[in-house]
Design an enzyme around this catalytic site. Structure first.
Site, mmCIF file in Angstrom:
data_model
loop_
_atom_site.group_PDB
_atom_site.id
_atom_site.type_symbol
_atom_site.label_atom_id
_atom_site.label_comp_id
_atom_site.label_asym_id
_atom_site.label_seq_id
_atom_site.Cartn_x
_atom_site.Cartn_y
_atom_site.Cartn_z
ATOM 1 N N TYR A 126 40.005 36.230 55.976
ATOM 2 C CA TYR A 126 40.328 35.850 54.597
ATOM 3 C C TYR A 126 40.648 34.360 54.428
ATOM 4 O O TYR A 126 40.839 33.898 53.307
ATOM 5 C CB TYR A 126 41.538 36.649 54.104
ATOM 6 C CG TYR A 126 41.312 38.137 54.052
ATOM 7 C CD1 TYR A 126 40.434 38.702 53.130
ATOM 8 C CD2 TYR A 126 41.985 38.988 54.923
ATOM 9 C CE1 TYR A 126 40.224 40.072 53.078
ATOM 10 C CE2 TYR A 126 41.790 40.365 54.878
ATOM 11 C CZ TYR A 126 40.908 40.897 53.956
ATOM 12 O OH TYR A 126 40.706 42.250 53.909
ATOM 13 N N HIS A 180 40.591 34.161 47.102
ATOM 14 C CA HIS A 180 41.910 34.765 46.887
ATOM 15 C C HIS A 180 42.996 34.078 47.720
ATOM 16 O O HIS A 180 44.177 34.311 47.485
ATOM 17 C CB HIS A 180 41.834 36.250 47.233
ATOM 18 C CG HIS A 180 42.506 37.163 46.253
ATOM 19 N ND1 HIS A 180 42.902 36.787 44.983
ATOM 20 C CD2 HIS A 180 42.856 38.471 46.371
ATOM 21 C CE1 HIS A 180 43.456 37.822 44.367
ATOM 22 N NE2 HIS A 180 43.449 38.855 45.189
ATOM 23 N N ASN A 226 48.671 42.406 47.193
ATOM 24 C CA ASN A 226 49.265 43.317 46.213
ATOM 25 C C ASN A 226 50.721 43.654 46.478
ATOM 26 O O ASN A 226 51.373 44.278 45.635
ATOM 27 C CB ASN A 226 48.442 44.602 46.116
ATOM 28 C CG ASN A 226 47.052 44.354 45.572
ATOM 29 O OD1 ASN A 226 46.700 43.245 45.191
ATOM 30 N ND2 ASN A 226 46.245 45.382 45.543
#
Length: 189
Positions: free
Chosen positions: A15, A20, A67
């Protein structure tokens, strides 16, 4: 601690350079700019600290996945007894073109699940945030935010991160209103 600056992202090498993870990239840039490392495991995240303009600052990268970012951030806020207005959250925003940077004192989650988690855990929307534009998705949103920046976008993102970092310096020196004037003053292209 006088301030906590948290950048949102997802842990793991796969990632690192995804859209993001703009918040994590900003924290890495700030760590380098202020000659510190964000490598201590604390508050369900990676932390580092520095002093600037007589202010003690904690940098935080929650390792909880996006999240659940609020789980990490609320631990740090509670431990240091930092008021929400002294928590600055840096994150990606699909509402802006790549390279646009905006700062505001408070507000809703704008559909960002990491910010939603922070608001839920803190019980308030009253914390400043710096939003880094990652472009408007033309495809599935999840696929888009987890994709890497195109080569032609990378320079815009790093200039946006530099601008965010300069805004943080101004905030620490002169307060949030001056920082907002600087950051919101024009578009980075």
């Amino acid at each position: 601690m006088d301030y906590i600056i948290a950048g949102l992202g997802n842990p793991g090498e796969r990632y690192t350079f995804t859209r993001h993870n703009a918040g994590f990239l900003a924290i890495d840039y700030l760590a380098q700019a202020f000659n510190t490392k964000v490598d201590k495991i604390k508050f369900k995240g990676l932390t580092g600290s520095f002093e600037y303009a007589d202010k003690k600052v904690l940098l935080l990268k929650p390792m909880t996945y996006m999240n659940s970012s609020g789980d990490s951030i609320v631990e740090a806020v509670n431990f240091y007894k930092v008021k929400p207005e002294k928590l600055i959250v840096i994150y990606d925003d699909i509402a802006f073109d790549v390279g646009v940077v905006k700062m505001r004192k408070k507000g809703s989650d704008g559909g960002h699940n990491g910010v939603k988690s922070i608001i839920q855990r803190l019980g308030t929307e009253e914390f400043p945030r710096i939003r880094i534009g990652i472009g408007v998705p033309k495809e599935d949103m999840v696929k888009y935010v987890l994709s890497e920046f195109e080569d032609y976008e990378k320079q815009k993102i790093f200039r946006a991160i530099e601008k965010a970092a300069q805004g943080i310096k101004i905030l620490l020196e002169s307060g949030i209103d001056r920082a907002m004037n600087y950051i919101n003053g024009d578009v980075v292209v």
